[in-house]
Design a protein around this motif. Structure first.
Motif, short mmCIF file in Angstrom:
data_model
loop_
_atom_site.label_atom_id
_atom_site.label_comp_id
_atom_site.label_asym_id
_atom_site.label_seq_id
_atom_site.Cartn_x
_atom_site.Cartn_y
_atom_site.Cartn_z
N LEU A 123 69.32 -16.33 23.90
CA LEU A 123 69.58 -15.64 25.17
C LEU A 123 69.31 -16.53 26.38
CD1 LEU A 123 68.10 -12.10 24.40
CD2 LEU A 123 70.38 -13.00 23.93
N GLN A 124 68.34 -17.39 26.28
CA GLN A 124 68.03 -18.25 27.41
C GLN A 124 69.18 -19.22 27.70
OE1 GLN A 124 64.34 -19.96 26.15
NE2 GLN A 124 63.16 -18.08 26.46
N LEU A 131 74.72 -18.47 35.17
CA LEU A 131 74.40 -18.98 36.50
C LEU A 131 75.46 -19.96 36.99
CD1 LEU A 131 70.60 -19.74 35.93
CD2 LEU A 131 71.61 -17.69 36.97
N ASN A 132 75.52 -20.09 38.31
CA ASN A 132 76.35 -21.14 38.90
C ASN A 132 75.85 -22.49 38.40
OD1 ASN A 132 76.92 -23.25 41.12
ND2 ASN A 132 78.25 -21.55 41.67
N GLN A 133 76.75 -23.42 38.18
CA GLN A 133 76.37 -24.69 37.57
C GLN A 133 75.32 -25.42 38.39
OE1 GLN A 133 79.50 -26.60 35.66
NE2 GLN A 133 78.50 -28.55 35.35
N ASP A 134 75.36 -25.29 39.70
CA ASP A 134 74.37 -25.95 40.56
C ASP A 134 72.99 -25.34 40.41
OD1 ASP A 134 76.32 -27.67 41.52
OD2 ASP A 134 76.83 -26.34 43.20
N ASP A 135 72.90 -24.10 39.92
CA ASP A 135 71.61 -23.41 39.77
C ASP A 135 71.04 -23.53 38.36
OD1 ASP A 135 71.81 -22.54 42.40
OD2 ASP A 135 72.88 -20.71 41.84
N ARG A 136 71.76 -24.16 37.45
CA ARG A 136 71.28 -24.29 36.08
C ARG A 136 70.24 -25.40 35.97
NH1 ARG A 136 77.27 -24.11 33.16
NH2 ARG A 136 77.91 -22.09 34.06
N LEU A 137 69.40 -25.25 34.97
CA LEU A 137 68.40 -26.30 34.71
C LEU A 137 69.08 -27.51 34.10
CD1 LEU A 137 65.47 -24.19 33.22
CD2 LEU A 137 65.86 -24.86 35.60
N ALA A 138 68.46 -28.64 34.27
CA ALA A 138 69.01 -29.88 33.73
C ALA A 138 68.99 -29.83 32.21
CB ALA A 138 68.19 -31.07 34.22
N PRO A 139 69.95 -30.50 31.57
CA PRO A 139 69.97 -30.53 30.10
C PRO A 139 68.64 -31.04 29.54
CG PRO A 139 72.00 -31.42 30.99
CD PRO A 139 71.08 -31.24 32.15
N GLY A 140 68.14 -30.38 28.51
CA GLY A 140 66.88 -30.77 27.90
C GLY A 140 65.66 -30.10 28.49
N ALA A 141 65.85 -29.32 29.58
CA ALA A 141 64.72 -28.64 30.21
C ALA A 141 64.20 -27.53 29.30
CB ALA A 141 65.14 -28.07 31.56
N ASP A 142 62.91 -27.23 29.44
CA ASP A 142 62.28 -26.17 28.64
C ASP A 142 62.59 -24.83 29.30
OD1 ASP A 142 60.64 -24.41 27.28
OD2 ASP A 142 59.06 -25.91 26.99
N LEU A 143 63.58 -24.09 28.78
CA LEU A 143 63.99 -22.84 29.38
C LEU A 143 62.90 -21.78 29.28
CD1 LEU A 143 67.66 -22.65 28.00
CD2 LEU A 143 66.86 -23.62 30.17
N ARG A 154 62.53 -14.83 35.66
CA ARG A 154 62.25 -14.01 34.48
C ARG A 154 62.73 -12.57 34.69
NH1 ARG A 154 57.39 -14.93 34.32
NH2 ARG A 154 56.45 -13.02 35.14
N ARG A 155 62.53 -12.04 35.90
CA ARG A 155 62.97 -10.67 36.18
C ARG A 155 64.49 -10.57 36.13
NH1 ARG A 155 61.78 -10.27 41.24
NH2 ARG A 155 59.56 -9.85 40.93
N GLU A 156 65.19 -11.55 36.69
CA GLU A 156 66.66 -11.53 36.66
C GLU A 156 67.17 -11.66 35.23
OE1 GLU A 156 67.92 -14.66 39.19
OE2 GLU A 156 67.20 -13.71 41.04
N PHE A 157 66.52 -12.50 34.45
CA PHE A 157 66.90 -12.69 33.05
C PHE A 157 66.75 -11.38 32.27
CE2 PHE A 157 65.25 -13.41 28.75
CZ PHE A 157 66.29 -14.12 28.17
N GLU A 158 65.62 -10.72 32.42
CA GLU A 158 65.36 -9.48 31.69
C GLU A 158 66.29 -8.37 32.16
OE1 GLU A 158 61.25 -8.88 32.46
OE2 GLU A 158 60.57 -10.33 30.93
N THR A 159 66.54 -8.29 33.45
CA THR A 159 67.43 -7.25 33.99
C THR A 159 68.85 -7.43 33.49
OG1 THR A 159 66.09 -7.05 36.00
CG2 THR A 159 68.32 -6.18 36.10
N PHE A 160 69.28 -8.68 33.42
CA PHE A 160 70.65 -8.97 32.99
C PHE A 160 70.90 -8.48 31.56
CE2 PHE A 160 73.75 -11.95 31.06
CZ PHE A 160 74.86 -11.65 31.85
N PHE A 161 69.99 -8.77 30.65
CA PHE A 161 70.19 -8.40 29.25
C PHE A 161 69.75 -6.96 28.94
CE2 PHE A 161 70.28 -13.05 28.81
CZ PHE A 161 71.42 -13.18 28.03
#
Length: 246
Positions: A123-124, A131-143, A154-161
């Motif tokens: 899910l992460q 997200l918009n590509q400019d708002d995404r974490l860099a590849p390899g980041a610890d989501l 975290r709140r947006e993530f939980e609300t979305f799913f």
């Protein structure tokens, strides 16, 4: 013969020649103007209408010229306008249909990829593609670490799913299956130089035991944005929602 008689006869001949000069067909002129506008049919669907109108006007001009007792000028212009309108109209329509089919295929590819991530419980990663590509974490980041330390994310993530039908799809997990039904629509959302295409796809989620199968119809919206400076297309998942009743 006197000079006066010669001048009179010369003036009369010149007047008769001018009076007998054939008029110009207004329909032919109009068809040629429409053919010029029809050249933009490749860039705008509205100008395909100009191509159709120009072809009809050109045909009407040719018919009226052929039936006239004293044919007006403009047949060549009407023929040229007819050919140009048919060419631009067919070119614009074919290019638009081909582009839409490619867009649909790419949209389905991204939607399928996103649904597979959700089905696998990733899910992460799936949320990053929302997200918009400019708002995404860099590849390899610890989501997981990012969501743990960032309360708003975290709140947006939980609300979305937590929304339906995503909550049901997440709960079914590997026990469910997303079946593509059809393409719903494609909308041009380009604004202020930013080119965007919104594609809506219809799916059916099938889950549950054979004795009590559960199905859920839902729509997936994906957006493609084009960055003119880089000449690249970026995709993001906008929403997953239950279709509204008509």
């Amino acid at each position: 013969m006197s000079q006066e008689s010669w001048d009179s006869r010369g003036e009369s001949t010149e007047f008769d020649t001018v009076a007998e000069y054939p008029p110009v067909s207004r329909l032919a002129v109009l068809s040629l103007v429409l053919a010029i506008f029809a050249g933009g049919a490749v860039f705008s669907p509205l100008l395909v209408c100009a191509a159709v109108a120009g072809a009809l006007v050109a045909a009407a001009a040719l018919r009226s010229i052929a039936r006239a007792e004293r044919p007006p000028l403009g047949r060549t212009a009407a023929v040229a306008a007819l050919l140009l309108c048919v060419l631009f109209g067919a070119w614009g329509t074919t290019w638009r249909v081909a582009r839409q089919q490619v867009l649909y295929a790419q949209a389905k590819e991204h939607a399928d990829k996103w649904l597979r991530l959700v089905q696998a419980g990733r899910l992460q990663e799936a949320y990053q593609l929302h997200l918009n590509q400019d708002d995404r974490l860099a590849p390899g980041a610890d989501l997981a670490e990012h969501l743990k330390n960032n309360r708003d994310s975290r709140r947006e993530f939980e609300t979305f799913f937590r929304r339906e039908p995503l909550q049901q799809i997440v709960a079914a997990g590997a026990g469910g299956h997303a079946r593509f039904v059809r393409y719903e629509e494609q909308v041009d959302e380009s604004f202020a130089g930013q080119k965007k295409d919104l594609v809506t796809l219809r799916y059916v989620w099938e889950a549950g035991a054979d004795a009590r199968p559960q199905t859920e119809v839902f729509l997936v919206q994906v957006v493609r944005s084009v960055v003119p400076e880089r000449g690249e297309a970026r995709w993001e998942l906008r929403s997953v929602e239950t279709p509204k009743l008509p």
